[in-house]
Design a protein around this motif. Structure first.
Motif, PDB file in Angstrom:
ATOM      1  N   GLY A  76      12.492  12.173  38.039  1.00  0.00           N
ATOM      2  CA  GLY A  76      12.896  11.257  36.986  1.00  0.00           C
ATOM      3  C   GLY A  76      12.417   9.845  37.227  1.00  0.00           C
ATOM      4  O   GLY A  76      12.261   9.054  36.282  1.00  0.00           O
ATOM      5  N   ALA A  77      12.157   9.504  38.473  1.00  0.00           N
ATOM      6  CA  ALA A  77      11.659   8.169  38.800  1.00  0.00           C
ATOM      7  C   ALA A  77      10.285   7.912  38.201  1.00  0.00           C
ATOM      8  O   ALA A  77       9.855   6.764  38.076  1.00  0.00           O
ATOM      9  CB  ALA A  77      11.609   8.003  40.325  1.00  0.00           C
ATOM     10  N   PHE A  78       9.584   8.986  37.818  1.00  0.00           N
ATOM     11  CA  PHE A  78       8.248   8.835  37.245  1.00  0.00           C
ATOM     12  C   PHE A  78       8.279   8.858  35.712  1.00  0.00           C
ATOM     13  O   PHE A  78       7.242   8.922  35.070  1.00  0.00           O
ATOM     14  CB  PHE A  78       7.342   9.955  37.757  1.00  0.00           C
ATOM     15  CG  PHE A  78       7.068   9.856  39.233  1.00  0.00           C
ATOM     16  CD1 PHE A  78       6.004   9.095  39.705  1.00  0.00           C
ATOM     17  CD2 PHE A  78       7.890  10.489  40.146  1.00  0.00           C
ATOM     18  CE1 PHE A  78       5.758   8.989  41.066  1.00  0.00           C
ATOM     19  CE2 PHE A  78       7.654  10.394  41.519  1.00  0.00           C
ATOM     20  CZ  PHE A  78       6.585   9.636  41.975  1.00  0.00           C
ATOM     21  N   GLY A  79       9.477   8.828  35.134  1.00  0.00           N
ATOM     22  CA  GLY A  79       9.598   8.786  33.688  1.00  0.00           C
ATOM     23  C   GLY A  79      10.157  10.076  33.119  1.00  0.00           C
ATOM     24  O   GLY A  79      10.197  11.112  33.790  1.00  0.00           O
ATOM     25  N   ALA A  80      10.588   9.987  31.869  1.00  0.00           N
ATOM     26  CA  ALA A  80      11.155  11.149  31.190  1.00  0.00           C
ATOM     27  C   ALA A  80      10.059  12.127  30.794  1.00  0.00           C
ATOM     28  O   ALA A  80       8.873  11.777  30.736  1.00  0.00           O
ATOM     29  CB  ALA A  80      11.928  10.695  29.947  1.00  0.00           C
ATOM     30  N   VAL A  81      10.456  13.377  30.522  1.00  0.00           N
ATOM     31  CA  VAL A  81       9.503  14.386  30.048  1.00  0.00           C
ATOM     32  C   VAL A  81       8.985  13.954  28.679  1.00  0.00           C
ATOM     33  O   VAL A  81       9.757  13.676  27.766  1.00  0.00           O
ATOM     34  CB  VAL A  81      10.182  15.764  29.947  1.00  0.00           C
ATOM     35  CG1 VAL A  81       9.218  16.782  29.363  1.00  0.00           C
ATOM     36  CG2 VAL A  81      10.661  16.210  31.315  1.00  0.00           C
ATOM     37  N   GLY A  82       7.671  13.901  28.535  1.00  0.00           N
ATOM     38  CA  GLY A  82       7.074  13.466  27.278  1.00  0.00           C
ATOM     39  C   GLY A  82       7.195  14.525  26.189  1.00  0.00           C
ATOM     40  O   GLY A  82       7.293  15.721  26.471  1.00  0.00           O
ATOM     41  N   GLU A  83       7.171  14.084  24.951  1.00  0.00           N
ATOM     42  CA  GLU A  83       7.300  15.017  23.833  1.00  0.00           C
ATOM     43  C   GLU A  83       6.162  16.028  23.810  1.00  0.00           C
ATOM     44  O   GLU A  83       6.359  17.184  23.406  1.00  0.00           O
ATOM     45  CB  GLU A  83       7.353  14.267  22.502  1.00  0.00           C
ATOM     46  CG  GLU A  83       7.624  15.172  21.325  1.00  0.00           C
ATOM     47  CD  GLU A  83       7.737  14.430  20.013  1.00  0.00           C
ATOM     48  OE1 GLU A  83       8.045  15.098  18.993  1.00  0.00           O
ATOM     49  OE2 GLU A  83       7.505  13.204  19.986  1.00  0.00           O
ATOM     50  N   ALA A  84       4.985  15.624  24.275  1.00  0.00           N
ATOM     51  CA  ALA A  84       3.846  16.553  24.292  1.00  0.00           C
ATOM     52  C   ALA A  84       4.101  17.744  25.208  1.00  0.00           C
ATOM     53  O   ALA A  84       3.494  18.807  25.038  1.00  0.00           O
ATOM     54  CB  ALA A  84       2.583  15.823  24.737  1.00  0.00           C
ATOM     55  N   SER A  85       5.009  17.579  26.177  1.00  0.00           N
ATOM     56  CA  SER A  85       5.316  18.678  27.091  1.00  0.00           C
ATOM     57  C   SER A  85       6.322  19.656  26.515  1.00  0.00           C
ATOM     58  O   SER A  85       6.472  20.769  27.032  1.00  0.00           O
ATOM     59  CB  SER A  85       5.872  18.113  28.411  1.00  0.00           C
ATOM     60  OG  SER A  85       4.896  17.332  29.066  1.00  0.00           O
ATOM     61  N   THR A  86       7.012  19.259  25.457  1.00  0.00           N
ATOM     62  CA  THR A  86       8.030  20.130  24.864  1.00  0.00           C
ATOM     63  C   THR A  86       7.682  20.579  23.447  1.00  0.00           C
ATOM     64  O   THR A  86       8.030  21.695  23.047  1.00  0.00           O
ATOM     65  CB  THR A  86       9.394  19.419  24.850  1.00  0.00           C
ATOM     66  OG1 THR A  86       9.282  18.172  24.139  1.00  0.00           O
ATOM     67  CG2 THR A  86       9.867  19.139  26.267  1.00  0.00           C
ATOM     68  N   ALA A  87       6.977  19.735  22.719  1.00  0.00           N
ATOM     69  CA  ALA A  87       6.651  20.084  21.330  1.00  0.00           C
ATOM     70  C   ALA A  87       5.691  21.255  21.234  1.00  0.00           C
ATOM     71  O   ALA A  87       5.621  21.927  20.201  1.00  0.00           O
ATOM     72  CB  ALA A  87       6.050  18.866  20.610  1.00  0.00           C
ATOM     73  N   LYS A  88       4.967  21.515  22.309  1.00  0.00           N
ATOM     74  CA  LYS A  88       3.966  22.587  22.299  1.00  0.00           C
ATOM     75  C   LYS A  88       4.571  23.980  22.406  1.00  0.00           C
ATOM     76  O   LYS A  88       3.887  24.978  22.199  1.00  0.00           O
ATOM     77  CB  LYS A  88       2.988  22.386  23.459  1.00  0.00           C
ATOM     78  CG  LYS A  88       3.636  22.496  24.838  1.00  0.00           C
ATOM     79  CD  LYS A  88       2.655  22.150  25.953  1.00  0.00           C
ATOM     80  CE  LYS A  88       3.311  22.219  27.322  1.00  0.00           C
ATOM     81  NZ  LYS A  88       2.348  21.832  28.392  1.00  0.00           N
ATOM     82  N   VAL A  89       5.852  24.087  22.736  1.00  0.00           N
ATOM     83  CA  VAL A  89       6.490  25.380  22.986  1.00  0.00           C
ATOM     84  C   VAL A  89       6.906  26.028  21.664  1.00  0.00           C
ATOM     85  O   VAL A  89       7.614  25.430  20.857  1.00  0.00           O
ATOM     86  CB  VAL A  89       7.721  25.235  23.897  1.00  0.00           C
ATOM     87  CG1 VAL A  89       8.350  26.600  24.165  1.00  0.00           C
ATOM     88  CG2 VAL A  89       7.332  24.556  25.211  1.00  0.00           C
TER      89      VAL A  89
END
Length: 206
Positions: free
Chosen positions: A15-28
């Motif tokens: 989490g220190a490197f940022g939240a999960v981007g939408e591109a990582s979830t919208a593709k599913v």
């Protein structure tokens, strides 16, 4: 060195490197979309991951492009072509239907991933529909799709998998015959195994 023991600790580290981007979830997707269909139909290779009481298994599967048949947007059909007859993956599926597939296409950086649940079918008509050179698979894996998504190209870029200048000279590695001879203390393998393998494979491909 400290082992990470909890999900909360793992999430704190990443989490220190940022939240999960939408591109990582919208593709599913929960089904095979038209775009994903084109990738799957172009793939000549996949890795099949299964789980059973004895542990995990990850097995290569290769065929002409379109090695799986898309029966409908939520169903894949994977013929079991000839192999070593250990049936590790099939044993696992019979007892634990969860499967993971990763499709690779030569020259393409993105991988395609499918997660779902499978059953093994031995219906003669279904098996015959996958016959090649008059030889049908013994069974067909019917996979109910739960998730479909692409994996970004970073891993393949880092590995240089498709770069010809990264190809490894087979002569620098031990041969299957050498490995078998050592592991079996000479009962199987050796130079005779290696020299006969290519012709044996051609005769038993399907």
């Amino acid at each position: 060195m400290a082992a990470v023991r909890t999900v909360a600790e793992l999430e704190r580290i990443y989490g220190a490197f940022g939240a999960v981007g939408e591109a990582s979830t919208a593709k599913v997707a929960d089904h095979i979309t038209p775009h994903y269909r084109r990738f799957i139909e172009a793939a000549p290779f996949l890795a099949l991951a299964t789980s059973g009481p004895e542990g995990l298994d990850c097995s290569p599967r290769g065929d002409v492009p379109g090695l799986v048949r898309i029966a409908d947007p939520r169903t894949l059909l994977l013929p079991d072509r000839r192999g070593n007859n250990r049936i590790d993956s099939l044993r696992n599926v019979v007892r634990d239907p969860r499967v993971g597939l990763m499709f690779l296409i030569p020259g393409i950086g993105n991988a395609m991933r499918v997660n779902g649940r499978a059953v093994i079918e031995d219906d003669p008509a279904l098996c015959d529909s996958f016959a090649v050179e008059g030889k049908a698979p013994r069974t067909v894996m019917v996979i109910a799709v739960a998730e479909v998504y692409f994996q970004c190209a970073r891993a393949l870029i880092r590995s240089g998998l498709w770069q010809s200048d990264r190809h490894v000279d087979p002569k620098t590695l031990p041969t299957p015959g050498l490995i078998l001879a050592e592991m079996s203390r000479g009962r199987v393998g050796g130079e005779a195994y290696d020299s006969a393998w290519a012709d044996r494979a051609r005769q038993t491909m399907w």
